[in-house]
Enzyme design. Sequence first.
Site, mmCIF file in Angstrom:
data_model
loop_
_atom_site.group_PDB
_atom_site.id
_atom_site.type_symbol
_atom_site.label_atom_id
_atom_site.label_comp_id
_atom_site.label_asym_id
_atom_site.label_seq_id
_atom_site.Cartn_x
_atom_site.Cartn_y
_atom_site.Cartn_z
ATOM 1 N N ASP A 127 0.882 -1.156 0.000
ATOM 2 C CA ASP A 127 0.000 0.000 0.000
ATOM 3 C C ASP A 127 0.915 1.198 0.000
ATOM 4 O OD1 ASP A 127 -2.803 0.844 0.003
ATOM 5 O OD2 ASP A 127 -2.139 2.017 1.718
ATOM 6 N N GLY A 211 0.723 7.152 -12.245
ATOM 7 C CA GLY A 211 0.153 7.960 -11.165
ATOM 8 C C GLY A 211 0.749 9.357 -11.046
HETATM 9 P P1 IMP Z 1 -2.484 1.576 -3.703
HETATM 10 O O1 IMP Z 1 -2.563 0.830 -4.982
HETATM 11 O O2 IMP Z 1 -3.685 1.479 -2.854
HETATM 12 O O3 IMP Z 1 -1.206 1.300 -2.960
HETATM 13 O O4 IMP Z 1 -2.470 3.094 -4.130
HETATM 14 C C1 IMP Z 1 -1.313 3.772 -4.260
HETATM 15 C C2 IMP Z 1 -1.570 5.049 -5.013
HETATM 16 O O5 IMP Z 1 -0.559 5.964 -4.607
HETATM 17 C C3 IMP Z 1 -1.406 4.866 -6.504
HETATM 18 O O6 IMP Z 1 -2.608 4.545 -7.137
HETATM 19 C C4 IMP Z 1 -0.868 6.226 -6.902
HETATM 20 O O7 IMP Z 1 -1.909 7.155 -6.928
HETATM 21 C C5 IMP Z 1 0.025 6.581 -5.729
HETATM 22 N N1 IMP Z 1 1.378 6.017 -5.909
HETATM 23 C C6 IMP Z 1 1.961 5.064 -5.160
HETATM 24 N N2 IMP Z 1 3.194 4.785 -5.622
HETATM 25 C C7 IMP Z 1 3.374 5.564 -6.685
HETATM 26 C C8 IMP Z 1 4.455 5.684 -7.596
HETATM 27 O O8 IMP Z 1 5.487 5.016 -7.533
HETATM 28 N N3 IMP Z 1 4.270 6.594 -8.570
HETATM 29 C C9 IMP Z 1 3.153 7.347 -8.697
HETATM 30 N N4 IMP Z 1 2.119 7.254 -7.895
HETATM 31 C C10 IMP Z 1 2.213 6.361 -6.879
#
Ligand code: IMP
Length: 265
Positions: A127, A211
């Site tokens: 996460d 992202g």
């Molecule tokens: P998760 O998939 O719930 O961990 O959401 C993490 C969110 O944080 C992603 O969908 C992106 O919006 C942002 N994020 C996390 N890591 C990155 C990265 O390495 N690059 C760009 N955005 C990131």
Amino acid sequence: MPVKKAKASEERRRPVKKAEASEERRCRWRRKRPVEREVACEEGRGLGNTEGREDRMRRIIFATGNAGKMKEIRMILADLGAEIVSMKEAGISVDIEENGSTYEENALIKARAVAAAATGDIVLADDSGLEVDSLGGEPGVYSARYMGEDTPYSVKNANLIERLQGVPDERRTARFVCAIAAVLPGGQELTTRAAIEGRIGYEEKGEGGFGYDPIFYVPELRKTTAELTGEEKNLVSHRGKALEIMKEELRKNESVDSQRYTQTK
Ligand code: IMP
């Protein structure tokens, strides 16, 4: 929490004699990746296996549906000598409500939900999020849901830049944070965390990553994380560093596990 388990594939359910299964795995394995496995094992980097331990490559299921992340993760975990598969490739489909208040809680929620549908595999989940200091740490654990899950990142990025209008360089500090959770076949749970520090830029730059990468500027590299190659990003990123720590934890765990195995045999 609504958790929908997918059907395990018939292949995995079919009862097979132990020796036959072990031979089949050995052959399948050698056909598939002889070089990677031999190099990893010779260098003592490979993870073992508790069931048919000497024969089968350990399988790691990574609990994400994000293709951009999966690409990074495969690259980072390549030297583990394990087969890295996504949830989809493992035939697992679960509805997961990420209702934790920390990255670790959310990563564990995902890993536990997938582990409940998997047997004999290590399950990893992450996460992560972007924390912008002048916005009180927003979007943080809500990074994926910020302005709505389906809103394009070009819009989310423009919004963050807009909210920082007039904020000078030294107060545009931000970080990407990542927690990795592991659920091992025996039920043991591990978590690791790492971050990369940077600043929010004034416009999107770079075509790589995903992202918020195009607005995340790393002063030491004079580039946004979207301007780095996959390999370069993995060396410095929150996910790369948290996964490196997790790899060490898994290796330690496997060697403790194999000592136990030898003693009780
Ligand atoms: P998760 O998939 O719930 O961990 O959401 C993490 C969110 O944080 C992603 O969908 C992106 O919006 C942002 N994020 C996390 N890591 C990155 C990265 O390495 N690059 C760009 N955005 C990131």
